[in-house]
Design an enzyme around this catalytic site. Sequence first.
Site, PDB file in Angstrom:
ATOM      1  N   SER A  27       2.895  -3.046   3.314  1.00  0.00           N
ATOM      2  CA  SER A  27       2.051  -1.945   3.789  1.00  0.00           C
ATOM      3  C   SER A  27       2.227  -0.629   3.045  1.00  0.00           C
ATOM      4  O   SER A  27       1.308   0.194   3.029  1.00  0.00           O
ATOM      5  CB  SER A  27       2.292  -1.715   5.284  1.00  0.00           C
ATOM      6  OG  SER A  27       3.643  -1.390   5.530  1.00  0.00           O
ATOM      7  N   LYS A  64      -3.148   3.409   4.446  1.00  0.00           N
ATOM      8  CA  LYS A  64      -3.652   4.419   5.366  1.00  0.00           C
ATOM      9  C   LYS A  64      -4.916   5.135   4.872  1.00  0.00           C
ATOM     10  O   LYS A  64      -5.679   5.682   5.678  1.00  0.00           O
ATOM     11  CB  LYS A  64      -2.569   5.446   5.658  1.00  0.00           C
ATOM     12  CG  LYS A  64      -1.427   4.940   6.527  1.00  0.00           C
ATOM     13  CD  LYS A  64      -1.852   4.804   7.974  1.00  0.00           C
ATOM     14  CE  LYS A  64      -0.673   4.540   8.889  1.00  0.00           C
ATOM     15  NZ  LYS A  64      -1.054   4.486  10.309  1.00  0.00           N
TER      16      LYS A  64
END
Length: 420
Positions: A313, A58
Site C-alpha cells: 500500500s 491514497k
Amino acid sequence: MQTKPIYFPSLENIKAAAKKLEGVAYKTPLNVNINLSKELEANILFKREDLQVVRSYKIRGAYNKMSSLNADEKQRGIVCASAGNHAQGVALSCKLLQIKGTIFMPSPTPNQKISQVKMFGEDFIDVVIEGDTFDDAFNAATLECDAKKKTFIHPFNDEKVIEGQATVGLEILEQTDKKIDYVFVPIGGGGLSAGLSSVFKNLSPDTKIIGVEPEGAPSMLTSIKNKENTFLAEIDPFVDGAAVKKVGDLNFAICQQNLHNVITVPEGKICQTILDLYNKDAIVVEPAGALSIAALVFFKEDIKGKNVVCVVSGSNNDITRTAEIKERALLYANLKHYFIVKFPQRAGALKEFVAEILGPNDDITHFEYTKKSNRANGSAVVGLELKTSADLAPLIERMKNRNFFGEYLNDKPDLFQFLV
C-alpha cells in the site's frame, strides 16, 4: 424503524473513477515476487502501490473525491487532517485541480512528511500543525470546516474516496489472465478494503479477500466480532498508516459482508517483513505497506499452489525509524533480550560475565550500570542479541548458577517500555 440500506460502490462509478484518474495516478505494476513464491510454493504477486506518484494508493481516493466537487465547493476550498499519506494525496490533488486546501497535521509528524506535503501542494495548500495526536488535528480541521464552510476530505469514510481506492482492484483484474485465488489487503480505516472487495465481489466472486490489520490496532476485526462498528480506546500507533481507533461506518458495513477473513499480524513480524523486503528484494515499504505480505506465513498451507496478490500500500517510511524496526523484529524473533544483571563489586566481575556467562555468539547491545558503594552487588540493565532463540535458556541458567541473574525484563511491559 427502517434501516438505511448499505452503500456498495457500483462498477459504473468505479470505472468512472478510473477514467478520472488517467494521467493522475499511475497504473502500478503487478509483479511476481520470486523469493516468496519459492518459499511459499505459490504464485505471489505484488500490486505495487508503493510506486504510486505520492508513494501510496491514497491519491486515488483523494483525487476522485475532490474532482467530484461542484464549482462552489471548489471555490470555498477543502480541509483534511492527516499525519501522512492521505495528506500527500490531497496536496497533489489540490495542485492538479487548483483548489485551495488547508491540511492539519499533528506535531509528532516527521518533518520529511510535512516537506513532502508542501512539495506536492505548492502554493495551493497551507499546512497547519495542530495538537499532539491525529484526533487533535481532526478536531481542528472540523472546526475550520464549520467556520468557513469548506469541504472536509475524509481519508476513508466517503463514497467517492472508496470508489477511488476501488480502482486498485479493477487494475489487478485487468493485469492478469490468471484466476486469482487470494488477495491480501491492508486495513486502516477500511477505504481500500471496502473498495477493492466490492470490485472482486462483482467480477471475481470466488477470490478470497483477506483483510490484514496490525495486532495493536484491530479496529475492523473487533467490529466484525462485535457486529457493530467499535471504537478502540487504546491502540499501538506504530503502524501509523493503519492504526485507527475506529474504521469508517461505510467501510465496516461493506467489509462485514465482503471480506472472507480479517486477521491481525504482530508488529514485530511486520518489522521483520520490512527488513526482508529491503535485504532480499531492494523494496522499501512503510509498516502498513508490509502488512499484506507479513500475513502470508499465517496462510502458508491455504495458499500453496495458488495465485495470490498482496497489495503493497505505501512506501513513505522514515529512515529514522530503522533502529526501532530492527529492534522490534529481533524481539519478535526471540533474539533480543533485556536483563537486570547483578554484578559483584569486585575486580574481574565484568570479565567473568563476558567470558564465562555469555555464549560465543551473544552480543551486548545495551549496558547501563549503576554502582551502589554500600552494597555487595551493583545492578546493570543489559541488552543481549542472541544467534538463535535456543540460546536463551542456557544463558539464563549460567547467570543463575553464578549469581548474576537479577530480572528478565522482556515480559515486564511497565519497565520494558523505557528500553524500546
